[in-house]
Design a protein around this motif. Sequence first.
Motif, PDB file in Angstrom:
ATOM      1  N   ALA A 109     -35.358 -16.951 -41.755  1.00 43.86           N
ATOM      2  CA  ALA A 109     -34.327 -17.877 -41.272  1.00 43.86           C
ATOM      3  C   ALA A 109     -33.292 -17.190 -40.389  1.00 43.86           C
ATOM      4  N   LEU A 110     -33.360 -15.873 -40.302  1.00 43.21           N
ATOM      5  CA  LEU A 110     -32.381 -15.144 -39.499  1.00 43.21           C
ATOM      6  C   LEU A 110     -32.680 -15.296 -38.011  1.00 43.21           C
ATOM      7  N   PRO A 111     -31.656 -15.163 -37.160  1.00 42.68           N
ATOM      8  CA  PRO A 111     -31.903 -15.143 -35.716  1.00 42.68           C
ATOM      9  C   PRO A 111     -32.823 -13.983 -35.334  1.00 42.68           C
ATOM     10  N   THR A 112     -33.501 -14.117 -34.226  1.00 36.62           N
ATOM     11  CA  THR A 112     -34.474 -13.110 -33.792  1.00 36.62           C
ATOM     12  C   THR A 112     -33.868 -11.715 -33.724  1.00 36.62           C
ATOM     13  N   LYS A 113     -32.673 -11.601 -33.165  1.00 33.98           N
ATOM     14  CA  LYS A 113     -32.037 -10.286 -33.036  1.00 33.98           C
ATOM     15  C   LYS A 113     -31.869  -9.623 -34.404  1.00 33.98           C
ATOM     16  N   ASP A 114     -31.407 -10.376 -35.380  1.00 36.94           N
ATOM     17  CA  ASP A 114     -31.214  -9.832 -36.726  1.00 36.94           C
ATOM     18  C   ASP A 114     -32.544  -9.457 -37.365  1.00 36.94           C
ATOM     19  N   ARG A 115     -33.573 -10.260 -37.124  1.00 34.93           N
ATOM     20  CA  ARG A 115     -34.894  -9.930 -37.673  1.00 34.93           C
ATOM     21  C   ARG A 115     -35.414  -8.624 -37.078  1.00 34.93           C
ATOM     22  N   LEU A 116     -35.198  -8.444 -35.789  1.00 34.75           N
ATOM     23  CA  LEU A 116     -35.629  -7.208 -35.138  1.00 34.75           C
ATOM     24  C   LEU A 116     -34.899  -5.998 -35.718  1.00 34.75           C
ATOM     25  N   ILE A 117     -33.600  -6.124 -35.923  1.00 32.82           N
ATOM     26  CA  ILE A 117     -32.813  -5.007 -36.459  1.00 32.82           C
ATOM     27  C   ILE A 117     -33.276  -4.647 -37.860  1.00 32.82           C
ATOM     28  N   ARG A 118     -33.449  -5.638 -38.708  1.00 36.18           N
ATOM     29  CA  ARG A 118     -33.865  -5.356 -40.086  1.00 36.18           C
ATOM     30  C   ARG A 118     -35.282  -4.811 -40.154  1.00 36.18           C
ATOM     31  N   ALA A 119     -36.155  -5.352 -39.306  1.00 37.71           N
ATOM     32  CA  ALA A 119     -37.530  -4.846 -39.267  1.00 37.71           C
ATOM     33  C   ALA A 119     -37.538  -3.393 -38.803  1.00 37.71           C
ATOM     34  N   ALA A 120     -36.738  -3.095 -37.791  1.00 39.69           N
ATOM     35  CA  ALA A 120     -36.672  -1.726 -37.284  1.00 39.69           C
ATOM     36  C   ALA A 120     -36.116  -0.786 -38.341  1.00 39.69           C
ATOM     37  N   ALA A 121     -35.074  -1.201 -39.026  1.00 39.14           N
ATOM     38  CA  ALA A 121     -34.482  -0.349 -40.068  1.00 39.14           C
ATOM     39  C   ALA A 121     -35.514  -0.014 -41.133  1.00 39.14           C
ATOM     40  N   GLN A 122     -36.281  -1.015 -41.549  1.00 40.14           N
ATOM     41  CA  GLN A 122     -37.292  -0.794 -42.597  1.00 40.14           C
ATOM     42  C   GLN A 122     -38.433   0.091 -42.088  1.00 40.14           C
ATOM     43  N   LEU A 123     -38.922  -0.203 -40.890  1.00 42.44           N
ATOM     44  CA  LEU A 123     -40.064   0.555 -40.366  1.00 42.44           C
ATOM     45  C   LEU A 123     -39.687   1.997 -40.023  1.00 42.44           C
ATOM     46  N   PHE A 124     -38.534   2.191 -39.394  1.00 37.49           N
ATOM     47  CA  PHE A 124     -38.115   3.555 -39.057  1.00 37.49           C
ATOM     48  C   PHE A 124     -37.875   4.376 -40.330  1.00 37.49           C
ATOM     49  N   ARG A 125     -37.301   3.740 -41.349  1.00 36.60           N
ATOM     50  CA  ARG A 125     -37.028   4.442 -42.612  1.00 36.60           C
ATOM     51  C   ARG A 125     -38.327   4.907 -43.266  1.00 36.60           C
ATOM     52  N   SER A 126     -39.359   4.089 -43.173  1.00 31.21           N
ATOM     53  CA  SER A 126     -40.606   4.443 -43.855  1.00 31.21           C
ATOM     54  C   SER A 126     -41.565   5.258 -42.992  1.00 31.21           C
ATOM     55  N   ARG A 127     -41.503   5.083 -41.663  1.00 34.33           N
ATOM     56  CA  ARG A 127     -42.476   5.766 -40.803  1.00 34.33           C
ATOM     57  C   ARG A 127     -41.847   6.755 -39.818  1.00 34.33           C
ATOM     58  N   GLY A 128     -40.532   6.729 -39.686  1.00 34.53           N
ATOM     59  CA  GLY A 128     -39.878   7.544 -38.672  1.00 34.53           C
ATOM     60  C   GLY A 128     -39.922   6.857 -37.321  1.00 34.53           C
ATOM     61  N   TYR A 129     -39.067   7.274 -36.442  1.00 31.68           N
ATOM     62  CA  TYR A 129     -38.941   6.642 -35.123  1.00 31.68           C
ATOM     63  C   TYR A 129     -40.260   6.660 -34.350  1.00 31.68           C
ATOM     64  N   HIS A 130     -40.906   7.814 -34.298  1.00 31.13           N
ATOM     65  CA  HIS A 130     -42.119   7.940 -33.482  1.00 31.13           C
ATOM     66  C   HIS A 130     -43.339   7.302 -34.140  1.00 31.13           C
ATOM     67  N   GLY A 131     -43.239   6.959 -35.410  1.00 31.80           N
ATOM     68  CA  GLY A 131     -44.363   6.341 -36.100  1.00 31.80           C
ATOM     69  C   GLY A 131     -44.410   4.825 -35.961  1.00 31.80           C
ATOM     70  N   VAL A 132     -43.495   4.287 -35.171  1.00 30.44           N
ATOM     71  CA  VAL A 132     -43.392   2.829 -35.024  1.00 30.44           C
ATOM     72  C   VAL A 132     -43.525   2.457 -33.555  1.00 30.44           C
ATOM     73  N   GLY A 133     -44.454   1.555 -33.268  1.00 29.81           N
ATOM     74  CA  GLY A 133     -44.625   1.063 -31.899  1.00 29.81           C
ATOM     75  C   GLY A 133     -43.944  -0.274 -31.707  1.00 29.81           C
ATOM     76  N   LEU A 134     -43.828  -0.690 -30.464  1.00 30.63           N
ATOM     77  CA  LEU A 134     -43.186  -1.967 -30.157  1.00 30.63           C
ATOM     78  C   LEU A 134     -43.930  -3.139 -30.789  1.00 30.63           C
ATOM     79  N   ASN A 135     -45.245  -3.076 -30.785  1.00 28.50           N
ATOM     80  CA  ASN A 135     -46.021  -4.160 -31.396  1.00 28.50           C
ATOM     81  C   ASN A 135     -45.764  -4.238 -32.898  1.00 28.50           C
ATOM     82  N   ASP A 136     -45.573  -3.074 -33.550  1.00 31.36           N
ATOM     83  CA  ASP A 136     -45.250  -3.054 -34.979  1.00 31.36           C
ATOM     84  C   ASP A 136     -43.925  -3.770 -35.223  1.00 31.36           C
ATOM     85  N   LEU A 137     -42.945  -3.461 -34.395  1.00 33.39           N
ATOM     86  CA  LEU A 137     -41.611  -4.061 -34.540  1.00 33.39           C
ATOM     87  C   LEU A 137     -41.669  -5.571 -34.361  1.00 33.39           C
TER      88      LEU A 137
END
Length: 196
Positions: free
Chosen positions: A5-33
Amino acid sequence: MDTSALPTKDRLIRAAAQLFRSRGYHGVGLNDLLAEATAPKGSLYHHFPNGKADLALAAATWASDEMLRVIAASFAGAKTFEDGATTLCFKLAKLFDLTGQQDGCPVGSTLFEGPGNAEFLRHAERCYEGWIEEVQDHANRFGLQEADARRRAEHVFLLIQGGWQLARARKSSEVLRGLPELFAHMPQAASGTGRN
């Protein structure tokens, strides 16, 4: 937590925070985000013109703000500084268990494992300094003098950061639950303001 239900921008931020925390910056691609955020193509650059780098800064800020809330909640009902710091360790131990015991520091995994540019490093320093200052404010509230409060806050930060890494290596949140035993060795000012 359901973020649909969150706006797209907020969903992107939260998804990025979770993915970067678990995989690191370089372990996450744009399609993953985009997939994790269930965001349409093009939305990333609409909200973050510099793409992944801008999103990483926003994700680190969001994660840092979440940590500030955890710190504030830990000290809110505490009777002493040590009680608040102990509650913080136990809250982080619970979070460690909830994240699967392998996630890194949300700021470090995002910014130190990123492209290594000066802006990322400055932002990491600001985030960490914010955490230290939040703990220091509580130390001041319990009557510790400024220099003593600062040393205590930095000690808590260093214990937690090191404790989190050791907990990851041992795959055990008991490391974090054991940190309060080390508070007896916290540095104190020579003036003998002592523990409250």
